[in-house]
Design a protein around this motif. Structure first.
Motif, PDB file in Angstrom:
ATOM      1  N   ASN A 128       1.113  -1.250  -0.473  1.00  0.00           N
ATOM      2  CA  ASN A 128       0.160  -0.160   0.114  1.00  0.00           C
ATOM      3  C   ASN A 128       0.760   1.412   0.034  1.00  0.00           C
ATOM      4  O   ASN A 128       2.017   0.659  -0.493  1.00  0.00           O
ATOM      5  N   LEU A 129       0.028   2.597  -0.110  1.00  0.00           N
ATOM      6  CA  LEU A 129       1.312   3.614  -0.036  1.00  0.00           C
ATOM      7  C   LEU A 129       0.474   4.157   1.057  1.00  0.00           C
ATOM      8  O   LEU A 129      -1.480   4.488   0.847  1.00  0.00           O
ATOM      9  N   GLN A 130       0.513   5.560   2.319  1.00  0.00           N
ATOM     10  CA  GLN A 130       0.340   6.405   2.747  1.00  0.00           C
ATOM     11  C   GLN A 130       1.158   7.832   2.759  1.00  0.00           C
ATOM     12  O   GLN A 130       2.760   7.200   2.577  1.00  0.00           O
ATOM     13  N   LEU A 131       0.772   8.605   2.274  1.00  0.00           N
ATOM     14  CA  LEU A 131       0.595   9.943   2.695  1.00  0.00           C
ATOM     15  C   LEU A 131       1.623  10.076   5.016  1.00  0.00           C
ATOM     16  O   LEU A 131       0.412  10.118   5.118  1.00  0.00           O
ATOM     17  N   ILE A 132       3.156  10.396   4.782  1.00  0.00           N
ATOM     18  CA  ILE A 132       2.941  10.362   6.344  1.00  0.00           C
ATOM     19  C   ILE A 132       3.293  11.825   6.848  1.00  0.00           C
ATOM     20  O   ILE A 132       3.427  11.878   8.151  1.00  0.00           O
ATOM     21  N   ARG A 133       3.625  12.580   6.246  1.00  0.00           N
ATOM     22  CA  ARG A 133       3.964  13.573   5.925  1.00  0.00           C
ATOM     23  C   ARG A 133       3.979  14.744   5.270  1.00  0.00           C
ATOM     24  O   ARG A 133       5.129  14.477   3.488  1.00  0.00           O
ATOM     25  N   SER A 134       3.793  15.971   4.641  1.00  0.00           N
ATOM     26  CA  SER A 134       3.761  16.976   3.938  1.00  0.00           C
ATOM     27  C   SER A 134       3.976  18.704   3.955  1.00  0.00           C
ATOM     28  O   SER A 134       3.716  18.978   5.136  1.00  0.00           O
ATOM     29  N   LYS A 135       4.008  18.819   3.618  1.00  0.00           N
ATOM     30  CA  LYS A 135       4.456  20.850   3.721  1.00  0.00           C
ATOM     31  C   LYS A 135       3.040  20.726   2.652  1.00  0.00           C
ATOM     32  O   LYS A 135       2.258  19.980   2.028  1.00  0.00           O
ATOM     33  N   TRP A 169       7.255  15.824   0.352  1.00  0.00           N
ATOM     34  CA  TRP A 169       6.836  15.043   1.205  1.00  0.00           C
ATOM     35  C   TRP A 169       7.354  13.634   1.975  1.00  0.00           C
ATOM     36  O   TRP A 169       8.412  13.302   1.518  1.00  0.00           O
ATOM     37  N   SER A 170       6.687  12.841   1.759  1.00  0.00           N
ATOM     38  CA  SER A 170       7.401  11.898   2.770  1.00  0.00           C
ATOM     39  C   SER A 170       6.131  10.607   2.584  1.00  0.00           C
ATOM     40  O   SER A 170       5.026  10.721   3.249  1.00  0.00           O
ATOM     41  N   ILE A 171       6.148   9.422   1.746  1.00  0.00           N
ATOM     42  CA  ILE A 171       5.166   8.398   1.870  1.00  0.00           C
ATOM     43  C   ILE A 171       6.205   7.223   2.665  1.00  0.00           C
ATOM     44  O   ILE A 171       6.733   6.924   2.363  1.00  0.00           O
ATOM     45  N   GLN A 172       4.742   6.112   3.357  1.00  0.00           N
ATOM     46  CA  GLN A 172       4.828   5.116   3.315  1.00  0.00           C
ATOM     47  C   GLN A 172       4.649   4.228   2.892  1.00  0.00           C
ATOM     48  O   GLN A 172       3.447   4.450   2.671  1.00  0.00           O
ATOM     49  N   HIS A 173       4.971   3.350   2.611  1.00  0.00           N
ATOM     50  CA  HIS A 173       4.686   1.775   1.420  1.00  0.00           C
ATOM     51  C   HIS A 173       4.567   0.692   2.985  1.00  0.00           C
ATOM     52  O   HIS A 173       6.012   0.141   3.697  1.00  0.00           O
ATOM     53  N   GLU A 217      -2.020   6.894  10.016  1.00  0.00           N
ATOM     54  CA  GLU A 217      -2.278   7.555  11.454  1.00  0.00           C
ATOM     55  C   GLU A 217      -1.664   8.340  11.720  1.00  0.00           C
ATOM     56  O   GLU A 217      -2.508   9.479  12.584  1.00  0.00           O
ATOM     57  N   ALA A 218      -0.407   9.192  11.322  1.00  0.00           N
ATOM     58  CA  ALA A 218       0.673   9.815  12.629  1.00  0.00           C
ATOM     59  C   ALA A 218       1.023  10.698  11.371  1.00  0.00           C
ATOM     60  O   ALA A 218       1.794  11.503  11.880  1.00  0.00           O
ATOM     61  N   PHE A 219       0.681  10.726  10.507  1.00  0.00           N
ATOM     62  CA  PHE A 219       0.380  12.036   9.449  1.00  0.00           C
ATOM     63  C   PHE A 219       0.424  13.370  10.166  1.00  0.00           C
ATOM     64  O   PHE A 219      -0.026  13.590  10.797  1.00  0.00           O
ATOM     65  N   GLU A 220       1.218  14.256   9.526  1.00  0.00           N
ATOM     66  CA  GLU A 220       1.455  15.437   9.856  1.00  0.00           C
ATOM     67  C   GLU A 220       1.847  17.223   8.735  1.00  0.00           C
ATOM     68  O   GLU A 220       2.731  16.371   7.790  1.00  0.00           O
ATOM     69  N   TRP A 221       1.392  17.545   8.700  1.00  0.00           N
ATOM     70  CA  TRP A 221       1.842  18.600   7.912  1.00  0.00           C
ATOM     71  C   TRP A 221       3.063  19.734   8.721  1.00  0.00           C
ATOM     72  O   TRP A 221       3.107  19.555  10.000  1.00  0.00           O
ATOM     73  N   THR A 222       4.024  19.997   7.454  1.00  0.00           N
ATOM     74  CA  THR A 222       5.782  20.471   8.181  1.00  0.00           C
ATOM     75  C   THR A 222       5.372  21.899   7.456  1.00  0.00           C
ATOM     76  O   THR A 222       4.640  22.240   6.865  1.00  0.00           O
TER      77      THR A 222
END
Length: 144
Positions: A77-84, A90-94, A139-144
């Motif tokens: 899968n993929l999830q966005l975990i951090r982004s401006k 951005w950071s994507i986690q699989h 789940e722990a997504f954050e805007w940076t």
């Protein structure tokens, strides 16, 4: 958005001499799933060529947790975990899991968007933002 994932087909060429998945294959699978997501939401190669923007990676890291062997049925899968907020970085986690839910590995990439004419990192056009807004958030997504 619900999960975005793809079933991964294991090939003989994915195996190393110990009959494990070669480490570099995990990174290829991650690229495949990311491009599948972009394509599905209308940010395909032709669009990126038209808007003169493309993704670029700074870091890829894979944590291997459980062995994957020939014959295993897996998905990634993929999830966005951090982004401006403008999606310029951005950071994507699989996560790669077996059909029984066993977590086999976690692949994390950090990236940005590059203006392919200026050859400089830049805030992406609106089309990119529209697509990234649709990406599932961790789940722990954050805007940076």
């Amino acid at each position: 958005m619900p999960e975005f994932s793809r079933v991964i087909q294991l090939r003989w060429s994915d195996l190393d001499p110990n009959f494990h998945i070669r480490h570099s294959v995990y990174y290829d699978w991650g690229a495949f799933v990311r491009i599948e997501f972009l394509n599905e939401y209308g940010l395909n190669y032709q669009v990126m060529e038209e808007i003169k923007f493309g993704p670029i990676l700074f870091r890829e890291e894979c944590v291997f947790r459980k062995e994957i062997r020939s014959g295993d049925e897996i998905k990634m899968n993929l999830q966005l975990i951090r982004s401006k907020k403008d999606f310029s970085r951005w950071s994507i986690q699989h996560q790669i899991t077996k059909t029984d839910g066993t977590l086999c590995s976690v692949l994390t990439v950090d990236g940005a968007w590059i203006d392919v004419v200026k050859r400089k990192l830049s805030s992406p056009p609106e089309k990119v933002c529209e697509v990234f807004e649709k990406m599932p958030k961790g789940e722990a997504f954050e805007w940076t």
